[in-house]
Design a protein around this motif. Structure first.
Motif, PDB file in Angstrom:
ATOM      1  N   GLN A   1       2.720   1.999  18.531  1.00  0.00           N
ATOM      2  CA  GLN A   1       3.967   2.736  18.708  1.00  0.00           C
ATOM      3  C   GLN A   1       4.278   3.653  17.528  1.00  0.00           C
ATOM      4  OE1 GLN A   1       7.341   0.227  19.851  1.00  0.00           O
ATOM      5  NE2 GLN A   1       5.915  -1.287  20.669  1.00  0.00           N
ATOM      6  N   LEU A   2       3.951   3.223  16.318  1.00  0.00           N
ATOM      7  CA  LEU A   2       4.476   3.893  15.129  1.00  0.00           C
ATOM      8  C   LEU A   2       3.458   4.716  14.337  1.00  0.00           C
ATOM      9  CD1 LEU A   2       6.827   1.061  13.792  1.00  0.00           C
ATOM     10  CD2 LEU A   2       7.421   3.067  15.165  1.00  0.00           C
TER      11      LEU A   2
ATOM     12  N   GLU B   1       3.211  19.901   5.404  1.00  0.00           N
ATOM     13  CA  GLU B   1       2.495  18.659   5.693  1.00  0.00           C
ATOM     14  C   GLU B   1       3.191  17.468   5.031  1.00  0.00           C
ATOM     15  OE1 GLU B   1      -2.028  17.357   5.969  1.00  0.00           O
ATOM     16  OE2 GLU B   1      -1.452  17.815   3.916  1.00  0.00           O
ATOM     17  N   VAL B   2       3.375  16.420   5.790  1.00  0.00           N
ATOM     18  CA  VAL B   2       3.940  15.174   5.281  1.00  0.00           C
ATOM     19  C   VAL B   2       2.802  14.328   4.722  1.00  0.00           C
ATOM     20  CG1 VAL B   2       5.202  13.076   5.881  1.00  0.00           C
ATOM     21  CG2 VAL B   2       5.814  15.255   6.959  1.00  0.00           C
ATOM     22  N   VAL B   3       2.971  13.817   3.501  1.00  0.00           N
ATOM     23  CA  VAL B   3       1.944  12.985   2.878  1.00  0.00           C
ATOM     24  C   VAL B   3       2.574  11.661   2.449  1.00  0.00           C
ATOM     25  CG1 VAL B   3       0.595  14.965   2.101  1.00  0.00           C
ATOM     26  CG2 VAL B   3       2.299  13.960   0.561  1.00  0.00           C
ATOM     27  N   ILE B   4       1.718  10.658   2.217  1.00  0.00           N
ATOM     28  CA  ILE B   4       2.205   9.354   1.795  1.00  0.00           C
ATOM     29  C   ILE B   4       2.837   9.415   0.414  1.00  0.00           C
ATOM     30  CG2 ILE B   4       1.457   7.033   1.108  1.00  0.00           C
ATOM     31  CD1 ILE B   4      -0.577   7.113   3.340  1.00  0.00           C
ATOM     32  N   ASN B   5       2.225  10.198  -0.479  1.00  0.00           N
ATOM     33  CA  ASN B   5       2.669  10.234  -1.870  1.00  0.00           C
ATOM     34  C   ASN B   5       3.161  11.625  -2.266  1.00  0.00           C
ATOM     35  OD1 ASN B   5      -0.038  11.078  -1.528  1.00  0.00           O
ATOM     36  ND2 ASN B   5      -0.509  10.730  -3.684  1.00  0.00           N
ATOM     37  N   PRO B   6       4.333  12.035  -1.770  1.00  0.00           N
ATOM     38  CA  PRO B   6       4.842  13.377  -2.080  1.00  0.00           C
ATOM     39  C   PRO B   6       5.181  13.559  -3.551  1.00  0.00           C
ATOM     40  CG  PRO B   6       6.525  12.073  -0.988  1.00  0.00           C
ATOM     41  CD  PRO B   6       5.257  11.285  -0.903  1.00  0.00           C
TER      42      PRO B   6
ATOM     43  N   SER C   1       4.316  -7.431   2.509  1.00  0.00           N
ATOM     44  CA  SER C   1       5.525  -7.991   1.897  1.00  0.00           C
ATOM     45  C   SER C   1       5.886  -7.162   0.663  1.00  0.00           C
ATOM     46  CB  SER C   1       5.284  -9.451   1.496  1.00  0.00           C
ATOM     47  OG  SER C   1       5.024 -10.235   2.641  1.00  0.00           O
ATOM     48  N   PRO C   2       7.028  -6.461   0.671  1.00  0.00           N
ATOM     49  CA  PRO C   2       7.349  -5.546  -0.430  1.00  0.00           C
ATOM     50  C   PRO C   2       7.495  -6.235  -1.776  1.00  0.00           C
ATOM     51  CG  PRO C   2       9.222  -5.812   1.050  1.00  0.00           C
ATOM     52  CD  PRO C   2       8.058  -6.450   1.722  1.00  0.00           C
ATOM     53  N   GLN C   3       7.790  -7.554  -1.795  1.00  0.00           N
ATOM     54  CA  GLN C   3       7.893  -8.240  -3.086  1.00  0.00           C
ATOM     55  C   GLN C   3       6.548  -8.321  -3.800  1.00  0.00           C
ATOM     56  OE1 GLN C   3       8.567  -9.569  -0.100  1.00  0.00           O
ATOM     57  NE2 GLN C   3       7.918 -11.716   0.061  1.00  0.00           N
ATOM     58  N   ASN C   4       5.458  -8.067  -3.081  1.00  0.00           N
ATOM     59  CA  ASN C   4       4.129  -8.046  -3.700  1.00  0.00           C
ATOM     60  C   ASN C   4       3.717  -6.657  -4.150  1.00  0.00           C
ATOM     61  OD1 ASN C   4       3.793 -10.825  -3.184  1.00  0.00           O
ATOM     62  ND2 ASN C   4       3.078 -10.409  -1.110  1.00  0.00           N
ATOM     63  N   HIS C   5       4.590  -5.671  -3.984  1.00  0.00           N
ATOM     64  CA  HIS C   5       4.283  -4.287  -4.341  1.00  0.00           C
ATOM     65  C   HIS C   5       4.872  -3.976  -5.718  1.00  0.00           C
ATOM     66  CE1 HIS C   5       4.111  -3.195   0.246  1.00  0.00           C
ATOM     67  NE2 HIS C   5       3.293  -4.173  -0.093  1.00  0.00           N
ATOM     68  N   GLN C   6       4.073  -4.111  -6.737  1.00  0.00           N
ATOM     69  CA  GLN C   6       4.515  -3.804  -8.094  1.00  0.00           C
ATOM     70  C   GLN C   6       4.225  -2.341  -8.413  1.00  0.00           C
ATOM     71  OE1 GLN C   6       2.663  -6.657 -10.749  1.00  0.00           O
ATOM     72  NE2 GLN C   6       2.841  -8.296  -9.235  1.00  0.00           N
TER      73      GLN C   6
ATOM     74  N   ALA D   1      -3.805   0.736  -3.084  1.00  0.00           N
ATOM     75  CA  ALA D   1      -2.456   0.169  -3.017  1.00  0.00           C
ATOM     76  C   ALA D   1      -1.467   1.192  -2.478  1.00  0.00           C
ATOM     77  CB  ALA D   1      -2.024  -0.323  -4.392  1.00  0.00           C
ATOM     78  N   GLY D   2      -1.659   2.463  -2.814  1.00  0.00           N
ATOM     79  CA  GLY D   2      -0.777   3.504  -2.295  1.00  0.00           C
ATOM     80  C   GLY D   2      -0.878   3.646  -0.789  1.00  0.00           C
ATOM     81  N   ILE D   3      -2.093   3.519  -0.265  1.00  0.00           N
ATOM     82  CA  ILE D   3      -2.287   3.584   1.182  1.00  0.00           C
ATOM     83  C   ILE D   3      -1.673   2.353   1.852  1.00  0.00           C
ATOM     84  CG2 ILE D   3      -4.048   3.490   2.992  1.00  0.00           C
ATOM     85  CD1 ILE D   3      -5.769   5.326   1.204  1.00  0.00           C
ATOM     86  N   VAL D   4      -1.839   1.181   1.229  1.00  0.00           N
ATOM     87  CA  VAL D   4      -1.212  -0.034   1.770  1.00  0.00           C
ATOM     88  C   VAL D   4       0.305   0.141   1.819  1.00  0.00           C
ATOM     89  CG1 VAL D   4      -0.737  -2.474   1.309  1.00  0.00           C
ATOM     90  CG2 VAL D   4      -3.064  -1.596   1.091  1.00  0.00           C
ATOM     91  N   ARG D   5       0.869   0.672   0.751  1.00  0.00           N
ATOM     92  CA  ARG D   5       2.304   0.917   0.730  1.00  0.00           C
ATOM     93  C   ARG D   5       2.711   1.896   1.842  1.00  0.00           C
ATOM     94  NH1 ARG D   5       7.297  -1.097  -1.150  1.00  0.00           N
ATOM     95  NH2 ARG D   5       8.772   0.605  -0.883  1.00  0.00           N
ATOM     96  N   GLY D   6       1.876   2.906   2.055  1.00  0.00           N
ATOM     97  CA  GLY D   6       2.149   3.847   3.134  1.00  0.00           C
ATOM     98  C   GLY D   6       2.141   3.179   4.501  1.00  0.00           C
ATOM     99  N   LEU D   7       1.240   2.216   4.701  1.00  0.00           N
ATOM    100  CA  LEU D   7       1.205   1.471   5.959  1.00  0.00           C
ATOM    101  C   LEU D   7       2.474   0.646   6.123  1.00  0.00           C
ATOM    102  CD1 LEU D   7      -0.434   0.607   8.485  1.00  0.00           C
ATOM    103  CD2 LEU D   7      -1.386  -1.245   7.079  1.00  0.00           C
ATOM    104  N   TYR D   8       2.903  -0.015   5.045  1.00  0.00           N
ATOM    105  CA  TYR D   8       4.140  -0.795   5.093  1.00  0.00           C
ATOM    106  C   TYR D   8       5.328   0.100   5.443  1.00  0.00           C
ATOM    107  CZ  TYR D   8       8.460  -2.690   3.254  1.00  0.00           C
ATOM    108  OH  TYR D   8       9.766  -3.055   3.113  1.00  0.00           O
ATOM    109  N   GLU D   9       5.442   1.251   4.780  1.00  0.00           N
ATOM    110  CA  GLU D   9       6.589   2.116   5.018  1.00  0.00           C
ATOM    111  C   GLU D   9       6.574   2.651   6.441  1.00  0.00           C
ATOM    112  OE1 GLU D   9       6.491   5.055   1.933  1.00  0.00           O
ATOM    113  OE2 GLU D   9       7.272   3.666   0.408  1.00  0.00           O
ATOM    114  N   ARG D  10       5.405   2.917   6.971  1.00  0.00           N
ATOM    115  CA  ARG D  10       5.308   3.456   8.339  1.00  0.00           C
ATOM    116  C   ARG D  10       5.689   2.406   9.381  1.00  0.00           C
ATOM    117  NH1 ARG D  10       4.480   8.806  10.215  1.00  0.00           N
ATOM    118  NH2 ARG D  10       4.183   8.610  12.440  1.00  0.00           N
ATOM    119  N   LEU D  11       5.280   1.157   9.159  1.00  0.00           N
ATOM    120  CA  LEU D  11       5.429   0.146  10.202  1.00  0.00           C
ATOM    121  C   LEU D  11       6.623  -0.793  10.013  1.00  0.00           C
ATOM    122  CD1 LEU D  11       1.762  -0.974  10.935  1.00  0.00           C
ATOM    123  CD2 LEU D  11       3.073   0.907  11.918  1.00  0.00           C
ATOM    124  N   TYR D  12       7.052  -1.024   8.768  1.00  0.00           N
ATOM    125  CA  TYR D  12       8.016  -2.110   8.546  1.00  0.00           C
ATOM    126  C   TYR D  12       9.271  -1.695   7.799  1.00  0.00           C
ATOM    127  CZ  TYR D  12       4.313  -5.140  10.191  1.00  0.00           C
ATOM    128  OH  TYR D  12       3.346  -5.721  10.968  1.00  0.00           O
ATOM    129  N   GLN D  13       9.276  -0.564   7.121  1.00  0.00           N
ATOM    130  CA  GLN D  13      10.448  -0.229   6.329  1.00  0.00           C
ATOM    131  C   GLN D  13      11.522   0.392   7.202  1.00  0.00           C
ATOM    132  OE1 GLN D  13      10.333   2.823   3.121  1.00  0.00           O
ATOM    133  NE2 GLN D  13      10.800   1.092   1.793  1.00  0.00           N
TER     134      GLN D  13
END
Length: 212
Positions: free
Chosen positions: A21-22, A36-41, A167-172, A200-212
């Motif tokens: 879906q997302l 263009e939208v990027v993960i790390n603007p 889990s965002p608490q694991n994102h330092q 880690a930046g790509i993982v964070r991008g996946l979290y923001e896309r799907l769960y934030q």
């Protein structure tokens, strides 16, 4: 009686339903030019920076609680030696799209049989300081897969629980200086593995896309 993990968001059926879906469709082209939208603007490219297209596979293994397959690059590689990474590399002219490139690279690097992999969708690009515009392709991987590591590229392969990475608490956050510019980066230490930087930046991008 309802199973205790029926509502577990990291159960494969729940995760892949959300991902379909997302995530961006695999055949959706890039946004035009500067829009263009990027993960790390926040990334500030140095003078003369020219990006090249690359693709990585985010392999989600379909276990009872989904896991993410990652690799550790060999020390003799020119870029990102010894770092934790997703299988991937540059998009060749013969690749039909980013998904095809990611599947090809995964087969070359870790022997992942493309017949056991189902691409689901993709993230926005991640712009790496090494000059790559990286498209991350999320894919379902059958649990019965067998790996054969290419010793010229990969030292090890391992799985990390998807629940840990999402889990965002694991994102330092850390800062590193490159070419006189300080950059904010993510890191996600897991057991003896130091997941940081582009991965880690790509993982964070996946979290923001799907769960934030």
């Amino acid at each position: 009686m309802t199973s205790p993990d029926f509502d577990n968001p990291f159960r494969p059926d729940h995760f892949f339903s959300r991902a379909r879906q997302l995530l961006r469709p695999l055949d959706q082209g890039p946004d035009a030019g500067d829009n263009e939208v990027v993960i790390n603007p926040e990334f500030i490219p140095p003078r003369g920076f020219v990006s090249r297209d690359a693709a990585v596979l985010i392999p989600i293994v379909e276990r009872r609680n989904a896991t993410v397959l990652m690799t550790r690059r060999t020390m003799q590689l020119r870029n990102h030696a010894g770092q934790i990474a997703f299988p991937g590399g540059k998009i060749d002219p013969t690749d039909a799209n980013a998904a095809e490139a990611a599947l090809r690279e995964a087969q070359e690097e870790i022997g992942l049989d493309p017949h056991l992999v189902e691409p689901i969708g993709r993230l926005d690009p991640y712009i790496a300081g090494t000059g790559y515009r990286i498209i991350a392709v999320v894919a379902r991987v059958a649990p019965e897969h067998q790996l054969v590591l290419n010793p010229d590229e990969v030292d090890a392969a391992f799985e990390v629980p998807l629940s840990f990475l999402m889990s965002p608490q694991n994102h330092q956050t850390i800062t590193r200086e490159f070419d006189g510019v300080r950059h904010l980066l993510y890191e996600m230490p897991y057991d003896e593995h130091h997941i940081w930087g582009v991965t880690a930046g790509i993982v964070r991008g996946l979290y923001e896309r799907l769960y934030q």
